[in-house]
Design a protein around this motif. Structure first.
Motif, short mmCIF file in Angstrom:
data_model
loop_
_atom_site.label_atom_id
_atom_site.label_comp_id
_atom_site.label_asym_id
_atom_site.label_seq_id
_atom_site.Cartn_x
_atom_site.Cartn_y
_atom_site.Cartn_z
N ASP A 22 -22.66 22.44 2.45
CA ASP A 22 -21.24 22.63 2.77
C ASP A 22 -21.06 22.86 4.26
O ASP A 22 -20.17 22.26 4.90
CB ASP A 22 -20.67 23.82 2.00
CG ASP A 22 -20.62 23.58 0.49
OD1 ASP A 22 -20.71 22.41 0.07
OD2 ASP A 22 -20.49 24.57 -0.26
N SER A 70 -27.41 14.57 -5.97
CA SER A 70 -26.50 15.67 -6.26
C SER A 70 -25.97 16.28 -4.97
O SER A 70 -24.78 16.63 -4.86
CB SER A 70 -27.21 16.74 -7.09
OG SER A 70 -27.58 16.23 -8.36
N GLU A 73 -23.40 13.95 -3.55
CA GLU A 73 -22.15 14.05 -4.31
C GLU A 73 -21.36 15.29 -3.88
O GLU A 73 -20.14 15.24 -3.71
CB GLU A 73 -22.45 14.11 -5.80
CG GLU A 73 -21.19 14.18 -6.67
CD GLU A 73 -21.53 14.26 -8.15
OE1 GLU A 73 -20.59 14.37 -8.96
OE2 GLU A 73 -22.73 14.23 -8.50
N ARG A 74 -22.06 16.38 -3.69
CA ARG A 74 -21.40 17.62 -3.25
C ARG A 74 -20.80 17.42 -1.86
O ARG A 74 -19.67 17.85 -1.59
CB ARG A 74 -22.41 18.76 -3.22
CG ARG A 74 -21.81 20.10 -2.83
CD ARG A 74 -22.86 21.20 -2.77
NE ARG A 74 -22.28 22.48 -2.43
CZ ARG A 74 -21.86 23.38 -3.33
NH1 ARG A 74 -21.96 23.12 -4.62
NH2 ARG A 74 -21.34 24.53 -2.92
N GLY A 76 -19.78 14.62 -0.55
CA GLY A 76 -18.62 13.75 -0.68
C GLY A 76 -17.40 14.50 -1.17
O GLY A 76 -16.26 14.22 -0.74
N ARG A 77 -17.60 15.44 -2.08
CA ARG A 77 -16.47 16.24 -2.55
C ARG A 77 -15.95 17.16 -1.46
O ARG A 77 -14.75 17.40 -1.35
CB ARG A 77 -16.89 17.07 -3.77
CG ARG A 77 -17.16 16.26 -5.04
CD ARG A 77 -17.17 17.16 -6.26
NE ARG A 77 -18.12 18.26 -6.14
CZ ARG A 77 -19.37 18.21 -6.58
NH1 ARG A 77 -19.82 17.10 -7.16
NH2 ARG A 77 -20.18 19.25 -6.44
N ARG A 78 -16.87 17.65 -0.65
CA ARG A 78 -16.47 18.56 0.44
C ARG A 78 -15.61 17.86 1.47
O ARG A 78 -14.60 18.40 1.94
CB ARG A 78 -17.74 19.12 1.10
CG ARG A 78 -17.50 20.11 2.23
CD ARG A 78 -17.19 21.47 1.71
NE ARG A 78 -17.09 22.46 2.78
CZ ARG A 78 -16.91 23.76 2.57
NH1 ARG A 78 -16.83 24.23 1.33
NH2 ARG A 78 -16.83 24.60 3.58
N ASN A 79 -16.01 16.64 1.86
CA ASN A 79 -15.24 15.87 2.83
C ASN A 79 -15.58 14.39 2.67
O ASN A 79 -16.62 13.93 3.17
CB ASN A 79 -15.55 16.32 4.26
CG ASN A 79 -14.60 15.71 5.28
OD1 ASN A 79 -14.16 14.58 5.14
ND2 ASN A 79 -14.28 16.48 6.32
N PRO A 80 -14.74 13.63 1.99
CA PRO A 80 -15.02 12.21 1.75
C PRO A 80 -15.10 11.38 3.03
O PRO A 80 -15.64 10.27 3.01
CB PRO A 80 -13.84 11.75 0.89
CG PRO A 80 -13.27 13.00 0.30
CD PRO A 80 -13.50 14.06 1.32
#
Length: 293
Positions: A22, A70, A73-74, A76-80
């Motif tokens: 993150d 994984s 993916e995390r 990408g969710r944090r900042n695409p």
């Protein structure tokens, strides 16, 4: 951080590595840099030497691929908007990251690695990488506020003018991109033997002069950065650990003796990596061997 070389993050699948991902995503977004997630493990090297039966891949390789996927993916969710790549390196985690340091803007790792004994303040991987990497190393540690980056201060542990220039430039760039305040601190010590008060004032004045000299070029290159300059009496490691409680990142230099292959990490950086209350950036600077004691 002005090139397109990526920020490289060491991931190991532990719960402690999640805040590291993150933090690294946020850092990459601030600097407009790509993010490279790297997992290094000797298990994959050894399993790769043994042919698998049938089409199935070795279990270790499956686990490693899942681990970095994984983490991606995390991220990408944090900042695409952050470009993310991954790699599984069949090597010891320390060696894998050190190889990456030749082509990285910075290496980012956690304060403990997967499998480290509970109670250790800093994992062996983070310590070895910070002591040997060719690029800045950021060890993500500290309390919730320090990780959140809400304090709006970067702390620079100001070294001597001849060996602290790279750390100063790093701190100014980081402060400018965050739009916050740079807290530049030069610690000084009163001589142990009894002396007049004037002697103490002389040491403090020398510290202020050295601080101004260290910051001169970086300040000229980043005129918009607000800098609080402070000369503080006391051991540098204690002063900086205390002040790290009010910072989002503490930056210190590490002298790299040319031609020396062992661990090169001063006591101040070593203490901060174990005890700081916010992430720590260790910025290497090469110096000729004759300039070191």
């Amino acid at each position: 951080m002005t090139t397109e070389r990526p920020l490289v993050v060491g991931v190991d699948g532990s719960d402690g590595s999640l805040p590291v991902v993150d933090w690294a995503v946020d850092e990459a977004a601030r600097h407009g840099l790509p993010l490279r997630l790297v997992h290094g493990s000797l298990r994959e090297r050894y399993e790769g030497l043994t042919p698998s039966i049938g089409p199935d891949r070795p279990a270790g390789q499956v686990r490693a691929d899942h681990l970095v996927a994984s983490a991606a993916e995390r991220a990408g969710r944090r900042n695409p908007g952050v470009k993310v790549s991954t790699d599984v390196v069949p090597a010891d985690a320390t060696d894998a990251l050190l190889r990456e340091s030749d082509n990285a803007t910075a290496l980012i790792t956690g304060s403990r690695s997967h499998g480290e004994l509970r109670g250790l303040l800093l994992g062996s991987v983070g310590l070895a990488v910070a002591a040997r990497a060719h690029c800045p190393v950021i060890v993500v540690r500290g309390d919730t506020a320090g990780l959140a980056g809400t304090r709006q201060r970067i702390l620079l542990g100001a070294g001597s003018p001849d060996t602290g220039g790279e750390a100063a430039r790093f701190a100014f760039r980081e402060t400018e991109v965050r739009g916050c305040v740079l807290d530049a601190v030069r610690a000084w010590r009163r001589p142990a033997h009894p002396s007049a008060e004037a002697s103490g004032r002389g040491h403090e004045e020398r510290a202020r002069t050295e601080l101004d000299e260290l910051l001169r070029d970086a300040s000229a290159a980043h005129p918009g950065v607000r800098v609080d300059r402070t000369a503080v009496e006391g051991p540098a490691r204690k002063v900086l650990v205390h002040r790290s409680a009010a910072a989002d990142l503490v930056v210190v230099g590490a002298r790299r003796r040319q031609g020396h292959l062992g661990l090169q990490l001063g006591t101040v950086a070593h203490t901060l990596l174990h005890h700081a209350e916010c992430p720590v950036a260790v910025v290497p600077q090469s110096v000729p061997a004759e300039t070191l004691p």
